[in-house]
Design a protein around this motif. Structure first.
Motif, mmCIF file in Angstrom:
data_model
loop_
_atom_site.group_PDB
_atom_site.id
_atom_site.type_symbol
_atom_site.label_atom_id
_atom_site.label_comp_id
_atom_site.label_asym_id
_atom_site.label_seq_id
_atom_site.Cartn_x
_atom_site.Cartn_y
_atom_site.Cartn_z
ATOM 1 N N GLY A 125 0.796 -1.226 0.000
ATOM 2 C CA GLY A 125 0.000 0.000 0.000
ATOM 3 C C GLY A 125 0.824 1.268 0.000
ATOM 4 N N GLN A 126 2.152 1.125 -0.135
ATOM 5 C CA GLN A 126 3.023 2.294 -0.179
ATOM 6 C C GLN A 126 2.782 3.094 -1.460
ATOM 7 O OE1 GLN A 126 5.059 3.231 2.208
ATOM 8 N NE2 GLN A 126 5.031 1.417 3.505
ATOM 9 N N LEU A 127 3.056 4.383 -1.387
ATOM 10 C CA LEU A 127 2.908 5.253 -2.553
ATOM 11 C C LEU A 127 3.897 4.861 -3.639
ATOM 12 C CD1 LEU A 127 1.568 7.813 -3.771
ATOM 13 C CD2 LEU A 127 3.443 9.130 -2.759
ATOM 14 N N VAL A 128 3.399 4.657 -4.836
ATOM 15 C CA VAL A 128 4.239 4.261 -5.972
ATOM 16 C C VAL A 128 4.456 5.434 -6.923
ATOM 17 C CG1 VAL A 128 4.358 2.775 -8.005
ATOM 18 C CG2 VAL A 128 3.538 1.847 -5.823
ATOM 19 N N LYS A 129 3.390 6.201 -7.172
ATOM 20 C CA LYS A 129 3.474 7.299 -8.126
ATOM 21 C C LYS A 129 4.551 8.292 -7.718
ATOM 22 C CE LYS A 129 0.643 10.696 -10.573
ATOM 23 N NZ LYS A 129 -0.718 11.277 -10.726
ATOM 24 N N GLY A 130 5.411 8.614 -8.665
ATOM 25 C CA GLY A 130 6.483 9.563 -8.400
ATOM 26 C C GLY A 130 7.716 8.941 -7.782
ATOM 27 N N LYS A 131 7.664 7.616 -7.534
ATOM 28 C CA LYS A 131 8.800 6.941 -6.912
ATOM 29 C C LYS A 131 9.402 5.834 -7.766
ATOM 30 C CE LYS A 131 7.565 7.756 -2.059
ATOM 31 N NZ LYS A 131 7.370 7.104 -0.735
ATOM 32 N N ILE A 132 8.602 5.289 -8.696
ATOM 33 C CA ILE A 132 9.040 4.142 -9.495
ATOM 34 C C ILE A 132 8.576 4.346 -10.935
ATOM 35 C CG2 ILE A 132 9.022 1.621 -9.732
ATOM 36 C CD1 ILE A 132 7.927 1.563 -6.799
ATOM 37 N N LYS A 133 9.433 3.967 -11.884
ATOM 38 C CA LYS A 133 9.075 4.066 -13.300
ATOM 39 C C LYS A 133 9.651 2.848 -14.020
ATOM 40 C CE LYS A 133 8.659 7.638 -16.849
ATOM 41 N NZ LYS A 133 8.850 9.077 -17.101
ATOM 42 N N PHE A 134 8.849 2.253 -14.913
ATOM 43 C CA PHE A 134 9.213 0.996 -15.572
ATOM 44 C C PHE A 134 9.521 1.210 -17.057
ATOM 45 C CE2 PHE A 134 6.600 -0.091 -11.935
ATOM 46 C CZ PHE A 134 7.300 -1.155 -11.368
ATOM 47 N N PHE A 135 10.462 0.374 -17.566
ATOM 48 C CA PHE A 135 10.900 0.488 -18.957
ATOM 49 C C PHE A 135 11.054 -0.884 -19.594
ATOM 50 C CE2 PHE A 135 12.614 4.001 -16.543
ATOM 51 C CZ PHE A 135 12.283 5.106 -17.303
ATOM 52 N N LEU A 136 10.693 -0.952 -20.871
ATOM 53 C CA LEU A 136 10.989 -2.099 -21.709
ATOM 54 C C LEU A 136 12.136 -1.694 -22.622
ATOM 55 C CD1 LEU A 136 10.068 -4.958 -22.590
ATOM 56 C CD2 LEU A 136 8.632 -3.830 -24.311
ATOM 57 N N ASN A 137 13.206 -2.490 -22.631
ATOM 58 C CA ASN A 137 14.398 -2.186 -23.424
ATOM 59 C C ASN A 137 15.167 -1.001 -22.827
ATOM 60 O OD1 ASN A 137 13.362 -4.200 -25.057
ATOM 61 N ND2 ASN A 137 12.712 -2.805 -26.666
ATOM 62 N N TYR A 138 16.288 -0.686 -23.437
ATOM 63 C CA TYR A 138 17.112 0.418 -22.951
ATOM 64 C C TYR A 138 17.887 1.036 -24.100
ATOM 65 C CZ TYR A 138 21.134 -2.827 -23.065
ATOM 66 O OH TYR A 138 22.113 -3.710 -23.461
ATOM 67 N N SER A 139 18.543 2.136 -23.824
ATOM 68 C CA SER A 139 19.395 2.819 -24.793
ATOM 69 C C SER A 139 20.847 2.558 -24.403
ATOM 70 C CB SER A 139 19.124 4.329 -24.777
ATOM 71 O OG SER A 139 17.767 4.593 -25.048
ATOM 72 N N GLY A 140 21.655 2.154 -25.359
ATOM 73 C CA GLY A 140 23.039 1.826 -25.052
ATOM 74 C C GLY A 140 24.012 2.370 -26.074
ATOM 75 N N TRP A 141 25.199 2.703 -25.598
ATOM 76 C CA TRP A 141 26.273 3.207 -26.447
ATOM 77 C C TRP A 141 27.571 2.511 -26.076
ATOM 78 C CZ3 TRP A 141 22.558 6.164 -24.113
ATOM 79 C CH2 TRP A 141 21.776 6.990 -24.922
ATOM 80 N N THR A 142 28.388 2.179 -27.049
ATOM 81 C CA THR A 142 29.702 1.611 -26.778
ATOM 82 C C THR A 142 30.645 2.720 -26.316
ATOM 83 O OG1 THR A 142 30.334 1.910 -29.101
ATOM 84 C CG2 THR A 142 29.409 -0.229 -28.479
ATOM 85 N N ASP A 143 31.807 2.331 -25.847
ATOM 86 C CA ASP A 143 32.781 3.286 -25.344
ATOM 87 C C ASP A 143 33.072 4.363 -26.390
ATOM 88 O OD1 ASP A 143 34.774 4.526 -23.818
ATOM 89 O OD2 ASP A 143 36.329 3.190 -24.573
ATOM 90 N N GLY A 144 32.853 5.617 -26.037
ATOM 91 C CA GLY A 144 33.141 6.745 -26.932
ATOM 92 C C GLY A 144 32.024 7.096 -27.893
ATOM 93 N N GLN A 145 31.050 6.202 -28.067
ATOM 94 C CA GLN A 145 29.987 6.445 -29.048
ATOM 95 C C GLN A 145 29.110 7.623 -28.655
ATOM 96 O OE1 GLN A 145 27.298 3.145 -29.597
ATOM 97 N NE2 GLN A 145 26.248 4.107 -31.340
ATOM 98 N N LEU A 146 28.731 7.700 -27.385
ATOM 99 C CA LEU A 146 27.868 8.805 -26.956
ATOM 100 C C LEU A 146 28.587 10.136 -27.107
ATOM 101 C CD1 LEU A 146 25.285 9.931 -25.745
ATOM 102 C CD2 LEU A 146 26.187 9.421 -23.461
ATOM 103 N N ARG A 147 29.850 10.189 -26.730
ATOM 104 C CA ARG A 147 30.613 11.432 -26.869
ATOM 105 C C ARG A 147 30.655 11.873 -28.329
ATOM 106 N NH1 ARG A 147 31.327 15.602 -23.900
ATOM 107 N NH2 ARG A 147 30.715 16.632 -25.824
ATOM 108 N N THR A 148 30.804 10.905 -29.228
ATOM 109 C CA THR A 148 30.818 11.226 -30.660
ATOM 110 C C THR A 148 29.477 11.787 -31.104
ATOM 111 O OG1 THR A 148 32.474 9.524 -31.141
ATOM 112 C CG2 THR A 148 31.105 10.262 -32.988
ATOM 113 N N GLU A 149 28.372 11.192 -30.634
ATOM 114 C CA GLU A 149 27.050 11.683 -31.006
ATOM 115 C C GLU A 149 26.805 13.091 -30.456
ATOM 116 O OE1 GLU A 149 23.916 8.931 -30.122
ATOM 117 O OE2 GLU A 149 24.853 7.294 -31.247
#
Length: 198
Positions: A125-149
């Motif tokens: 019965g604890q408050l969930v809204k504003g405390k937990i968020k769910f995701f399917l899949n994720y975003s990923g980058w290899t070493d240096g890839q994000l910096r390049t983007e």
């Protein structure tokens, strides 16, 4: 004659990405996952980077996949990114002591942990809204890839409050994130998704 690239000059804001930062996509990005997206960066080191798109809600509900949760208020699932792992991820503000196995993002946010403990928390019965968020899949980058983007001006780096992260939804959050950056970035909210349509 000036091209749209000269009219709508896009340049990143020179901030270095760190866990807990958000990545705000540039206004003309056409990628199906990242168009008008805001990504919470949860990991950024020499092995690469990982994050979750905060503002792309799916029609799926956590409640429909776990019988014991079916009577709880709706728990929406967001599309975390293009990397498929056949796993449900979650971010939360409950901390490592309350949810064992949690990975620290920053002083306020954590991701994953013992899902059975999380279910017990929700069913108590604890408050969930504003405390937990769910995701399917994720975003990923290899070493240096994000910096390049970032250097190629695909992303701006920003900060977000815990409240904003948990409530983020839709293109309106992308616009809000740009407004909070201030200056010239505020004008980007008026840019068309396709510069040829201007």
């Amino acid at each position: 004659m000036a091209t749209y690239k000269n009219i709508f000059k896009i340049t990143h804001n020179n901030l270095s990405p760190n866990p807990g930062n958000i990545l705000i996509s540039e206004p003309f990005l056409q990628d199906v996952y990242f168009q008008r997206a805001v990504v919470l960066l949860v990991k950024h080191d020499r092995e690469g980077s990982m994050g979750f798109v905060l503002n792309k809600k799916t029609e799926l509900l956590v409640n429909n996949f776990f019988e014991e949760l079916k009577d709880l208020p709706d728990l929406p699932i967001y599309l975390g990114g293009p990397v498929s792992s056949n796993k449900l991820f979650f971010i939360h503000s409950l901390g490592e002591h309350m949810i064992p196995g949690s990975k620290r993002i920053n002083d306020r946010l954590f991701f994953d942990g013992d899902f059975d403990v999380l279910k017990e928390y929700m069913l108590s019965g604890q408050l969930v809204k504003g405390k937990i968020k769910f995701f399917l899949n994720y975003s990923g980058w290899t070493d240096g890839q994000l910096r390049t983007e970032i250097d190629h001006n695909s992303w701006m780096v920003g900060n977000a409050t815990n409240r904003n992260v948990m409530q983020a939804d839709g293109e309106s959050f992308w616009k809000l994130s740009l407004e909070l950056l201030g200056g010239r970035y505020k004008t980007w909210i008026n840019f068309p998704k396709d510069p040829c349509m201007n």
